[in-house]
Design an enzyme around this catalytic site. Structure first.
Site, PDB file in Angstrom:
ATOM      1  N   PRO A 170       7.484   2.731  18.990  1.00 24.78           N
ATOM      2  CA  PRO A 170       7.106   4.117  19.286  1.00 24.78           C
ATOM      3  C   PRO A 170       7.130   5.029  18.069  1.00 24.78           C
ATOM      4  O   PRO A 170       6.242   5.881  17.916  1.00 24.78           O
ATOM      5  CB  PRO A 170       8.157   4.553  20.315  1.00 24.78           C
ATOM      6  CG  PRO A 170       8.616   3.283  20.958  1.00 24.78           C
ATOM      7  CD  PRO A 170       8.562   2.248  19.881  1.00 24.78           C
ATOM      8  N   LYS A 214       0.808  -1.217   0.000  1.00 26.83           N
ATOM      9  CA  LYS A 214       0.000   0.000   0.000  1.00 26.83           C
ATOM     10  C   LYS A 214       0.846   1.274   0.000  1.00 26.83           C
ATOM     11  O   LYS A 214       0.430   2.300  -0.538  1.00 26.83           O
ATOM     12  CB  LYS A 214      -0.952   0.015   1.195  1.00 26.83           C
ATOM     13  CG  LYS A 214      -2.089  -0.983   1.086  1.00 26.83           C
ATOM     14  CD  LYS A 214      -3.071  -0.801   2.235  1.00 26.83           C
ATOM     15  CE  LYS A 214      -4.250  -1.744   2.111  1.00 26.83           C
ATOM     16  NZ  LYS A 214      -5.266  -1.508   3.145  1.00 26.83           N
ATOM     17  N   GLY A 265       0.098  -0.161   8.665  1.00 29.44           N
ATOM     18  CA  GLY A 265      -0.620   0.508   7.600  1.00 29.44           C
ATOM     19  C   GLY A 265      -2.102   0.652   7.875  1.00 29.44           C
ATOM     20  O   GLY A 265      -2.706   1.689   7.579  1.00 29.44           O
ATOM     21  N   ASP A 308      -9.755   3.340   2.436  1.00 28.91           N
ATOM     22  CA  ASP A 308      -9.793   2.715   3.759  1.00 28.91           C
ATOM     23  C   ASP A 308     -10.306   3.665   4.833  1.00 28.91           C
ATOM     24  O   ASP A 308     -11.175   3.309   5.637  1.00 28.91           O
ATOM     25  CB  ASP A 308      -8.399   2.218   4.149  1.00 28.91           C
ATOM     26  CG  ASP A 308      -7.978   0.977   3.391  1.00 28.91           C
ATOM     27  OD1 ASP A 308      -8.862   0.166   3.038  1.00 28.91           O
ATOM     28  OD2 ASP A 308      -6.770   0.794   3.164  1.00 28.91           O
TER      29      ASP A 308
END
Length: 275
Positions: A162, A76, A139, A112
């Site tokens: 992180p 993606k 993602g 999305d």
């Protein structure tokens, strides 16, 4: 296709799914049902594409005058660098799941985040200021961050990496949300693959009360342990099938210019997953 079960002809257009793996995907069944319902002469095929072959696969679809394509993990982000044009939506998410071609130029888009917004507003009834715990920073979580931000949620992002969590936070805040500790979340959202093979999430995410909603982006014939824990506590449990259909409907509309037959697509998804 022009009618259900029609035989492809020289005029039939190709729509492809590019990812790895793709064997579990329900997208071929979902989109085939939509093409048949709306009389679109197209065929939807899934292709397992290795990362190094993505440029060739994308170029090939352009040469074949494909109607469009979907992109799933792990490609993606990579397809953004191959696009002639990146929509504002794909740029906001930092990933693309929908490709189309116009005058020989490839356009990378994302459905999305908008699909998840539909789920958050219609199925969860998430309101501005509601507290959310988002588990994950990959993602899928990037799109979640954008959608949650647009809903005005306050989100606690829980990530093992992180720096990846900060990337989600930046997109969430840019979209209008806020971050910080959320001790009593209205929504707990799992945006990781944990549960795909029956794994439980960390104990904190397996405790619920009746006022909460559990949303797992995973879907299958049976609920994940995360969703089972929510149901056992009297919380509302939602899997990722609704998001799958919502983002597919938006992709269909990008390619065809037609209104997606959402009920038909949802029925196809449920039948394909064995419900």
């Amino acid at each position: 296709m022009s009618e259900a079960g029609a035989i492809p002809s020289a005029a039939t257009r190709l729509v492809a799914l590019l990812g790895s793996p793709v064997g579990h995907s329900l997208s071929p069944q979902i989109h085939t049902s939509a093409f048949a319902e709306c009389g679109v002469d197209a065929v939807y095929l899934a292709f397992d594409v290795a990362p190094g072959d993505v440029p060739a696969a994308v170029a090939g679809l352009g040469s074949l005058d494909a109607l469009g394509a979907n992109v799933t993990v792990p490609h993606k982000r990579a397809v953004l660098d191959l696009a002639d044009e990146v929509t504002a939506e794909a740029a906001a998410v930092g990933a693309a799941n929908t490709l189309s071609w116009q005058d020989g130029r490839m356009i990378a888009d994302n459905t999305d985040a908008s699909g998840l917004q539909r789920v958050l507003r219609h199925d969860v009834a998430l309101a501005p200021g509601d507290g959310v715990v988002l588990f994950g920073a990959g993602g899928a979580a990037l799109a979640c961050g954008v959608a949650l931000g647009r809903c005005g949620a306050r989100v606690e992002i829980v990530a093992r990496r992180p720096e990846a969590g900060l990337a989600v936070e930046r997109r969430l805040v840019a979209a209008g949300g806020s971050t910080g500790p959320v001790p009593e979340p209205r929504l707990v959202l799992n945006a990781t693959p944990l549960g795909l093979h029956g794994e439980a999430l960390p104990r904190r995410f397996m405790r619920f009360n009746r006022d909460q909603v559990a949303l797992d982006l995973l879907y299958g014939p049976e609920p994940t342990p995360f969703l089972n824990a929510a149901t056992a506590a009297g919380a509302r449990a939602l899997d990722g099938l609704g998001l799958l259909v919502a983002q597919a409907a938006l992709s269909f509309e990008r390619w065809t210019g037609l209104q997606a037959p959402v009920k038909t697509m949802s029925a196809a998804a449920r039948q394909a997953v064995g419900r």
